[in-house]
Design a protein around this motif. Structure first.
Motif, PDB file in Angstrom:
ATOM      1  N   LYS A 181      42.794  22.895  38.632  1.00  0.00           N
ATOM      2  CA  LYS A 181      43.081  24.240  39.356  1.00  0.00           C
ATOM      3  C   LYS A 181      42.345  25.200  40.016  1.00  0.00           C
ATOM      4  O   LYS A 181      41.382  25.187  39.438  1.00  0.00           O
ATOM      5  N   SER A 182      43.317  25.479  41.463  1.00  0.00           N
ATOM      6  CA  SER A 182      43.050  26.605  41.747  1.00  0.00           C
ATOM      7  C   SER A 182      42.319  27.435  41.271  1.00  0.00           C
ATOM      8  O   SER A 182      41.107  27.868  41.702  1.00  0.00           O
ATOM      9  N   SER A 183      42.718  28.383  40.089  1.00  0.00           N
ATOM     10  CA  SER A 183      42.682  29.398  39.559  1.00  0.00           C
ATOM     11  C   SER A 183      41.402  29.173  38.886  1.00  0.00           C
ATOM     12  O   SER A 183      40.757  30.495  38.422  1.00  0.00           O
ATOM     13  N   ASP A 184      40.986  27.611  38.365  1.00  0.00           N
ATOM     14  CA  ASP A 184      40.124  27.640  37.456  1.00  0.00           C
ATOM     15  C   ASP A 184      39.052  27.436  38.648  1.00  0.00           C
ATOM     16  O   ASP A 184      38.104  28.477  38.435  1.00  0.00           O
ATOM     17  N   TYR A 185      39.004  27.112  39.726  1.00  0.00           N
ATOM     18  CA  TYR A 185      38.063  28.456  40.634  1.00  0.00           C
ATOM     19  C   TYR A 185      37.338  29.013  41.455  1.00  0.00           C
ATOM     20  O   TYR A 185      37.008  29.208  41.162  1.00  0.00           O
ATOM     21  N   THR A 186      38.533  29.718  41.252  1.00  0.00           N
ATOM     22  CA  THR A 186      38.383  31.042  41.997  1.00  0.00           C
ATOM     23  C   THR A 186      38.126  31.811  40.809  1.00  0.00           C
ATOM     24  O   THR A 186      36.923  32.664  40.519  1.00  0.00           O
ATOM     25  N   SER A 187      38.601  32.160  39.409  1.00  0.00           N
ATOM     26  CA  SER A 187      37.819  32.508  38.132  1.00  0.00           C
ATOM     27  C   SER A 187      36.652  32.118  37.814  1.00  0.00           C
ATOM     28  O   SER A 187      35.894  33.289  37.905  1.00  0.00           O
ATOM     29  N   VAL A 188      35.754  30.895  38.075  1.00  0.00           N
ATOM     30  CA  VAL A 188      34.741  30.444  38.431  1.00  0.00           C
ATOM     31  C   VAL A 188      33.483  31.133  39.332  1.00  0.00           C
ATOM     32  O   VAL A 188      32.827  31.933  38.464  1.00  0.00           O
ATOM     33  N   ILE A 189      34.124  31.065  40.635  1.00  0.00           N
ATOM     34  CA  ILE A 189      33.498  31.461  41.973  1.00  0.00           C
ATOM     35  C   ILE A 189      33.481  33.235  41.305  1.00  0.00           C
ATOM     36  O   ILE A 189      32.814  34.806  42.023  1.00  0.00           O
ATOM     37  N   ASP A 190      35.141  34.400  41.156  1.00  0.00           N
ATOM     38  CA  ASP A 190      35.093  35.490  41.349  1.00  0.00           C
ATOM     39  C   ASP A 190      34.107  36.175  40.119  1.00  0.00           C
ATOM     40  O   ASP A 190      33.402  37.003  40.104  1.00  0.00           O
ATOM     41  N   ASN A 191      34.156  35.357  39.354  1.00  0.00           N
ATOM     42  CA  ASN A 191      33.884  36.634  37.875  1.00  0.00           C
ATOM     43  C   ASN A 191      32.537  35.449  37.348  1.00  0.00           C
ATOM     44  O   ASN A 191      31.567  36.612  36.267  1.00  0.00           O
ATOM     45  N   ILE A 242      25.552  27.175  43.304  1.00  0.00           N
ATOM     46  CA  ILE A 242      25.833  26.128  41.717  1.00  0.00           C
ATOM     47  C   ILE A 242      26.965  27.453  40.673  1.00  0.00           C
ATOM     48  O   ILE A 242      25.874  28.941  41.195  1.00  0.00           O
ATOM     49  N   HIS A 243      28.000  28.639  41.178  1.00  0.00           N
ATOM     50  CA  HIS A 243      28.285  29.094  40.407  1.00  0.00           C
ATOM     51  C   HIS A 243      28.637  28.973  39.155  1.00  0.00           C
ATOM     52  O   HIS A 243      29.588  27.386  38.489  1.00  0.00           O
ATOM     53  N   TYR A 244      28.690  29.606  37.869  1.00  0.00           N
ATOM     54  CA  TYR A 244      28.753  28.976  36.945  1.00  0.00           C
ATOM     55  C   TYR A 244      28.963  30.045  35.753  1.00  0.00           C
ATOM     56  O   TYR A 244      29.445  31.260  36.087  1.00  0.00           O
ATOM     57  N   LEU A 245      30.235  30.151  34.920  1.00  0.00           N
ATOM     58  CA  LEU A 245      30.891  31.067  34.208  1.00  0.00           C
ATOM     59  C   LEU A 245      30.780  30.582  32.889  1.00  0.00           C
ATOM     60  O   LEU A 245      31.230  28.999  32.490  1.00  0.00           O
ATOM     61  N   GLU A 246      30.565  31.383  31.691  1.00  0.00           N
ATOM     62  CA  GLU A 246      30.560  30.397  30.290  1.00  0.00           C
ATOM     63  C   GLU A 246      32.046  31.067  29.623  1.00  0.00           C
ATOM     64  O   GLU A 246      33.052  31.677  30.644  1.00  0.00           O
TER      65      GLU A 246
END
Length: 113
Positions: A9-19, A30-34
Motif C-alpha cells: 500500500k502507498s500508506s505503508d510506503y509513506t509511513s516508513v518514509i515519514d516515521n 534505505i528507509h527503515y522502521l521497526e
C-alpha cells in the motif's frame, strides 16, 4: 520476492518514509522502521523517473530484488523502503550489490546494539 515480504500500500510506503530512519549509500537510500505487528520483513523498492524510461526502471528494480534475495534476513520485524538513485546505472551489478549490502549491514548493526 514473495508477496508477503512486499510493502503493497502507498500508506505503508509513506509511513516508513515519514516515521522511519534513513541509511544512505552511493546508489540507494534505505528507509527503515521497526514493525512489531508482523513477524517478518516487508520491503518496497522504488525509483524516480530520472533513472530512465519504464524499461530501465523495471530492470533496476528487478536487479535490486534479486540482490535482496541473497542479502536479506526475512525473520526481522522491520519495514524497508529502498529508493534507487539515478547513479545506480553508473556502476556494475556487483558494485551495486555491495553498496546495498553495506546499507543493510548498517541497519543490522543498529538493531544488534
Amino acid at each position: 520476492m514473495k508477496r508477503e515480504f512486499r510493502l503493497l500500500k502507498s500508506s505503508d510506503y509513506t509511513s516508513v518514509i515519514d516515521n522511519g530512519k534513513v541509511i544512505t549509500t552511493k546508489t540507494v537510500v534505505i528507509h527503515y522502521l521497526e514493525n512489531h505487528d508482523i513477524s517478518h520483513v516487508r520491503i518496497g523498492v522504488t525509483t524516480s523517473t530520472k533513472t530512465g524510461d519504464a524499461v530501465t526502471r523495471n530492470k533496476v528494480k528487478r536487479q535490486v530484488k534479486a540482490m535482496l534475495d541473497h542479502h536479506i534476513d526475512t525473520s526481522r520485524e522491520i519495514d524497508l523502503v529502498i529508493i534507487i538513485k539515478k547513479n545506480f546505472l553508473n556502476f556494475e551489478y556487483k558494485e551495486n550489490s555491495e553498496f546495498l549490502y553495506e546499507g543493510l549491514k548498517q541497519i543490522e548493526r543498529l538493531f544488534i546494539e
